[in-house]
Write a protein that holds these residues in place. Structure first.
Motif, PDB file in Angstrom:
ATOM      1  N   LEU A   6       6.815 -14.067  64.037  1.00  0.00           N
ATOM      2  CA  LEU A   6       7.483 -13.063  64.859  1.00  0.00           C
ATOM      3  C   LEU A   6       8.672 -12.591  64.043  1.00  0.00           C
ATOM      4  CD1 LEU A   6       8.078 -11.493  67.453  1.00  0.00           C
ATOM      5  CD2 LEU A   6       9.303 -13.501  68.282  1.00  0.00           C
ATOM      6  N   ILE A   7       8.708 -11.301  63.767  1.00  0.00           N
ATOM      7  CA  ILE A   7       9.760 -10.702  62.952  1.00  0.00           C
ATOM      8  C   ILE A   7      10.490  -9.688  63.813  1.00  0.00           C
ATOM      9  CG2 ILE A   7      10.272  -9.391  60.863  1.00  0.00           C
ATOM     10  CD1 ILE A   7       7.470 -10.403  59.835  1.00  0.00           C
ATOM     11  N   GLY A   8      11.813  -9.823  63.866  1.00  0.00           N
ATOM     12  CA  GLY A   8      12.618  -8.903  64.657  1.00  0.00           C
ATOM     13  C   GLY A   8      13.723  -8.285  63.821  1.00  0.00           C
ATOM     14  N   GLU A  27      15.949 -20.526  75.001  1.00  0.00           N
ATOM     15  CA  GLU A  27      15.382 -21.451  75.984  1.00  0.00           C
ATOM     16  C   GLU A  27      13.881 -21.214  76.159  1.00  0.00           C
ATOM     17  OE1 GLU A  27      17.792 -21.084  79.513  1.00  0.00           O
ATOM     18  OE2 GLU A  27      19.579 -21.775  78.450  1.00  0.00           O
ATOM     19  N   ALA A  28      13.483 -19.948  76.180  1.00  0.00           N
ATOM     20  CA  ALA A  28      12.060 -19.612  76.325  1.00  0.00           C
ATOM     21  C   ALA A  28      11.251 -20.075  75.117  1.00  0.00           C
ATOM     22  CB  ALA A  28      11.899 -18.103  76.522  1.00  0.00           C
ATOM     23  N   MET A  29      11.897 -20.126  73.966  1.00  0.00           N
ATOM     24  CA  MET A  29      11.228 -20.475  72.717  1.00  0.00           C
ATOM     25  C   MET A  29      11.013 -21.986  72.562  1.00  0.00           C
ATOM     26  SD  MET A  29      12.382 -18.984  69.034  1.00  0.00           S
ATOM     27  CE  MET A  29      12.064 -17.277  69.474  1.00  0.00           C
ATOM     28  N   GLN A  30      11.825 -22.791  73.216  1.00  0.00           N
ATOM     29  CA  GLN A  30      11.789 -24.250  73.026  1.00  0.00           C
ATOM     30  C   GLN A  30      10.401 -24.874  73.145  1.00  0.00           C
ATOM     31  OE1 GLN A  30      14.833 -25.952  75.520  1.00  0.00           O
ATOM     32  NE2 GLN A  30      16.447 -25.480  74.047  1.00  0.00           N
ATOM     33  N   PRO A  31       9.610 -24.538  74.156  1.00  0.00           N
ATOM     34  CA  PRO A  31       8.289 -25.177  74.255  1.00  0.00           C
ATOM     35  C   PRO A  31       7.346 -24.840  73.098  1.00  0.00           C
ATOM     36  CG  PRO A  31       8.892 -24.122  76.331  1.00  0.00           C
ATOM     37  CD  PRO A  31       9.904 -23.709  75.317  1.00  0.00           C
ATOM     38  N   LYS A  35       9.483 -22.533  63.703  1.00  0.00           N
ATOM     39  CA  LYS A  35      10.377 -22.803  62.574  1.00  0.00           C
ATOM     40  C   LYS A  35      11.147 -21.516  62.280  1.00  0.00           C
ATOM     41  CE  LYS A  35      10.259 -24.139  57.715  1.00  0.00           C
ATOM     42  NZ  LYS A  35       9.364 -24.492  56.589  1.00  0.00           N
ATOM     43  N   ILE A  36      12.452 -21.626  62.090  1.00  0.00           N
ATOM     44  CA  ILE A  36      13.256 -20.461  61.732  1.00  0.00           C
ATOM     45  C   ILE A  36      13.140 -20.268  60.221  1.00  0.00           C
ATOM     46  CG2 ILE A  36      15.555 -19.451  61.655  1.00  0.00           C
ATOM     47  CD1 ILE A  36      16.221 -21.217  64.124  1.00  0.00           C
ATOM     48  N   VAL A  56      13.084 -14.105  61.442  1.00  0.00           N
ATOM     49  CA  VAL A  56      11.680 -14.414  61.208  1.00  0.00           C
ATOM     50  C   VAL A  56      11.437 -15.823  61.736  1.00  0.00           C
ATOM     51  CG1 VAL A  56       9.827 -14.681  59.519  1.00  0.00           C
ATOM     52  CG2 VAL A  56      11.635 -12.984  59.115  1.00  0.00           C
ATOM     53  N   PHE A  57      10.518 -15.928  62.684  1.00  0.00           N
ATOM     54  CA  PHE A  57      10.132 -17.223  63.253  1.00  0.00           C
ATOM     55  C   PHE A  57       8.687 -17.504  62.878  1.00  0.00           C
ATOM     56  CE2 PHE A  57      13.367 -15.647  66.230  1.00  0.00           C
ATOM     57  CZ  PHE A  57      14.242 -16.726  66.237  1.00  0.00           C
TER      58      PHE A  57
END
Length: 97
Positions: A6-8, A27-31, A35-36, A56-57
Motif C-alpha cells: 500500500l503506497i500513499g 489502530e485499523a492496521m494492527q490486525p 511492515k513499514i 509504503v506498507f
C-alpha cells in the motif's frame, strides 16, 4: 505468494484532523501487521504531482493489503481523512525478483 504494498502520497491541509485519521488508521492496521518500508523522510519529487508525505506498507499479499484497505475499521478512519488531506493511494503486488 507475492507481497502486497500500500503506497500513499499525501498533502495535509488540517493537521489536527489528520492526526485523528492517523491514529484511527494505525489502530485499523494492527490486525494486519504490515511492515513499514518507508514513512515520510527525505524525498525528491521527480515527476508528477507533488505531496508532502509518502508511505509504503508491505503486507503478506496483495489480497491482504486490499482486505485492510476495505476493512470497516479502515473505512471509518478514511472518513476522518476527508477534508484533512488530499492524496493518492495505490495497491501494488510485488513481483518475483
Amino acid at each position: 505468494m507475492n507481497k502486497g504494498y500500500l503506497i500513499g502520497h499525501v498533502t495535509v491541509k488540517d493537521p489536527d484532523a489528520y492526526a485523528e485519521y492517523a491514529q484511527a488508521a494505525a489502530e485499523a492496521m494492527q490486525p494486519f501487521a504490515p511492515k513499514i518500508i518507508a514513512w515520510s523522510g527525505q524525498y525528491e519529487n521527480l515527476e508528477g504531482e507533488s505531496h508532502q508525505r509518502h508511505v509504503v506498507f508491505e503486507f503478506a499479499s496483495f489480497d491482504e493489503a486490499k482486505r485492510f484497505y476495505e476493512s470497516p475499521a479502515y473505512q471509518a478512519a478514511k472518513a476522518l481523512r476527508a477534508g484533512a488531506a488530499t492524496g493518492t493511494f495505490v495497491l501494488v503486488e510485488g513481483g518475483n525478483v
